[in-house]
Scaffold this active site. Structure first.
Site, PDB file in Angstrom:
ATOM      1  CB  SER A 207      -4.511  -0.568  -3.432  1.00  0.00           C
ATOM      2  OG  SER A 207      -4.059  -0.296  -2.130  1.00  0.00           O
ATOM      3  CG  ASP A 369      -1.274   2.638  -0.867  1.00  0.00           C
ATOM      4  OD1 ASP A 369      -1.500   1.505  -0.398  1.00  0.00           O
ATOM      5  OD2 ASP A 369      -2.102   3.250  -1.572  1.00  0.00           O
ATOM      6  CE  LYS A 481      -4.078   4.854   0.498  1.00  0.00           C
ATOM      7  NZ  LYS A 481      -4.641   5.791  -0.513  1.00  0.00           N
TER       8      LYS A 481
END
Length: 655
Positions: A207, A369, A481
């Site tokens: 991420s 995300d 998300k």
């Protein structure tokens, strides 16, 4: 015995392969006769991290060199041995990663507590074994595998390579694999799990973590990230079979040869974009909107997909930040690839927006995300919205449009909004006035995703959910998300408001006037020593004597304490927390007499102690400056009196 993919069993590949508990020998050339006065496996004091005794490093080193087939990571270990860096070796080899927030996240490189070929193979073996025990039809449903664009030259690791090895392990056991042929946003994996009816999903990503990191994120068959007990059971399954099953587990080319591998990219991208149209409420206004949008993908996967989403909404394509548009695992233009850090990491986006006369900046993190948003102020400068502020806008927008299509008040009884407990209570204020349901979950979108699944089984619908760390879900098309869909929804909301001569910030103030001002502060300190974190939270739990929590904060009386680590909640008659007990980290929430809610918690993915404070004012109480002043006093006391940064050598966040 030969499998569908032509893969031989471990015994056929290597009939003399070692068992996990057997003695394995490291090539003698790697072990110098003398390293000062200390043999391999002993450092100063003869103990390593986690209480490793003499000889354990020897055993771990021998296993690594026997099992690892990645040239680059083998060279890393050989170099550490040759230079006598035993503490580094001990750190890398004598402990293992644990499943945290839905999987693994760690630096790439050699070692059992790093992300690399071997640890990904081991993790996948554990996952496959657990799925095979838990789901009788895993061999017909298969597993979805996706990846982002992370890579590290010195360890030979890339998200794509790790995804192929993940697939190879599954294919070696005749488990079908839906492996994306190119990088995708993280939400595409859980979306594909549900769309294809897969048994599980794996996304190789770290991420917004630093460039050195990578991760292994696991989704269950309902599309949500795994929660207990699955995480602990998968970890146990991993530890039961650490040795790679066969040579085929290392065969990247297997994904090109095996008929059990399919590429879901075209289908999933098409279905996702088609379904995304359900979140577009004012396409006629979008096509004539004069607003310009700038988008940064932070050197990650997001830009091409955000462009497609804008097209679905009938919006003019966003202007890309040229330095950040194309994937680059080194993230050369940002000091950290996390748009949550705010204006300091959005500099290039804001400069481009000034040049292009664009009023809105959208930034997705590297795996797309999360979403950050900034708006040009009417006076000067930029307003960078917090996650809580964006949630107020998006929550209002989703209910506003839902209500337009469902005028019967009775319909609100079946809709929900969700938020993590450390996030703003603004949705709770909405629900109180408007009559729909609101629920809190533990921190982490895995809890939201699983709660969404439970609610859907009883005929209820979640129309919006969020976590304060700029993670949003509009609608319920994916239980995760989603920065791609959120970017398009924010752009349409901005276009609609512009048509009403309103900015996003003006509408935010309108929302607060109606539902009450919610002023919040969110930040963190860095603590790289786990024992210090334990000491800090132990002190808080025994602040005024054994088993006694603090009685005040910043001169304001604490009226309730909830500690989900221990399951204690002083506000309830039985003193038991409604939220599930979560002993994997620390989280304590204080409710103060003046209405401030303050929470301290450890991060599941980074060496941080996060702190959150919010003043939830009643509607009509509009003296924001006094609210902010009172909140600042409590926040400072929470940090200085409870965490004691200087005494505990904590690194404060400065941006």
């Amino acid at each position: 015995m030969t499998s569908v993919c032509g893969v031989r069993s471990a015994a056929e590949v290597n009939p003399l392969s070692h068992r996990v508990g057997a003695t394995v020998r490291c090539p003698a050339a790697l072990l110098p006769v003398s390293m000062g006065d200390e043999p391999v496996g002993e450092g100063p004091g003869g103990e390593g991290p986690g209480g490793e005794g003499p000889g354990l490093l020897d055993e771990a080193l021998q296993r690594w060199m026997t099992w690892d087939q990645n040239h680059w990571t083998r060279v890393q270990v050989e170099s550490l041995v040759a230079s006598g860096q035993f503490e580094d070796l001990r750190s890398r080899l004598c402990s293992r990663m644990s499943f945290g927030t839905a999987g693994l996240r760690a630096p790439m490189g050699a070692g059992f507590n790093r992300i690399n070929d071997l640890t990904v193979i081991q993790s996948t073996q554990g996952l496959v074994s657990y799925l095979s025990r838990f789901m009788a039809d895993v061999s017909s449903r298969g597993v979805v595998v996706g990846f982002d664009t992370r890579a590290q030259e010195e360890s030979g690791c890339s998200s794509q390579r790790l995804a192929k090895l993940t697939a190879a392990v599954m294919l070696s056991r005749d488990v079908p694999v839906h492996l994306f042929s190119t990088f995708v946003p993280t939400p595409f994996v859980p979306y594909a799990v549900r769309k294809l009816g897969a048994a599980a999903g794996v996304m190789i990503t770290a991420s917004h973590n630093p460039k050195e990191d990578n991760g292994y994120k696991v989704y269950w068959c309902n599309g949500a990230q795994i929660t207990p007990p699955h995480d602990k059971e998968i970890l146990r399954s991993i530890e039961e079979q650490l040795e790679p099953w066969s040579a085929s587990c290392w065969d990247e080319g297997l994904v090109e040869r095996c008929s059990l591998r399919t590429d879901p990219l075209t289908k999933i991208n098409s279905c996702y974009m088609d379904e995304l149209a359900s979140l577009c409420f004012h396409r006629d206004l979008n096509s004539s909107c004069p607003l310009k949008f700038v988008h940064s993908s932070f050197h990650g996967v997001g830009h091409v997909f955000v462009q497609q989403a804008f097209q679905i909404f009938g919006l003019a394509p966003p202007i890309p930040v040229p330095e950040q548009k194309d994937p680059d695992p080194n993230f050369p233009s940002v000091r950290c690839p996390n748009p949550e850090e705010g204006e300091s990491v959005l500099e290039l986006s804001l400069l481009l927006a000034e040049r292009e006369n664009a009023r809105i900046v959208l930034a997705t993190d590297p795996d797309a995300d999360r979403l950050a948003v900034a708006e040009k102020s009417d006076g000067c400068g930029w307003k960078v919205f917090t996650g809580n502020e964006l949630a107020a806008l998006l929550g209002w927008w989703m209910f506003f449009n839902w209500k337009e299509r469902h005028p019967d008040p009775a319909d609100t009884k079946s809709i929900y909004m969700l938020a993590t407990t450390v996030s703003s209570k603004i949705l709770q204020a909405f629900a109180h006035v408007e009559g729909f349901h609101f629920e809190e979950t533990l921190p982490g979108f895995k809890w939201i995703g699983n709660r969404m699944h439970e609610l859907s089984k009883t005929g209820n619908t979640v129309i919006f959910a969020f976590e304060e760390s700029i993670g949003f879900l509009c609608g319920s098309m994916v239980p995760e998300k989603d920065g791609v869909s959120s970017a398009a929804v924010v752009a349409e909301m901005a276009a609609y408001l512009h048509n009403k001569s309103l900015s996003l910030n003006q509408q935010l103030h309108n929302i607060y006037q109606t539902y009450g001002h919610h002023v919040s502060r969110t930040s963190y300190v860095v603590c790289n020593d786990p024992s210090t974190i334990q000491k800090i939270f132990s002190r808080i739990r025994n602040f005024d004597g054994e088993g006694s929590y603090p009685k005040s904060c910043g001169g304001v009386r604490i009226v309730h304490v909830r500690d989900v680590t221990t399951g204690y909640d002083s506000s309830r008659a039985d003193l038991r927390s409604v939220l599930p007990v979560s002993s994997s980290g620390h989280m304590i929430t204080f409710t103060l007499q003046n209405g401030v809610v303050a929470t301290l918690r450890t991060s599941g993915t980074e060496p941080k102690i996060k702190y959150y404070t919010e003043f939830c004012a009643a509607p009509g109480k509009s003296d924001v400056s006094s609210l902010e002043e009172e909140l600042s006093t409590v926040t400072a006391a929470l940090l200085n009196d409870f965490l004691e940064p200087e005494r505990n050598n904590l690194i404060r966040r400065f941006i």
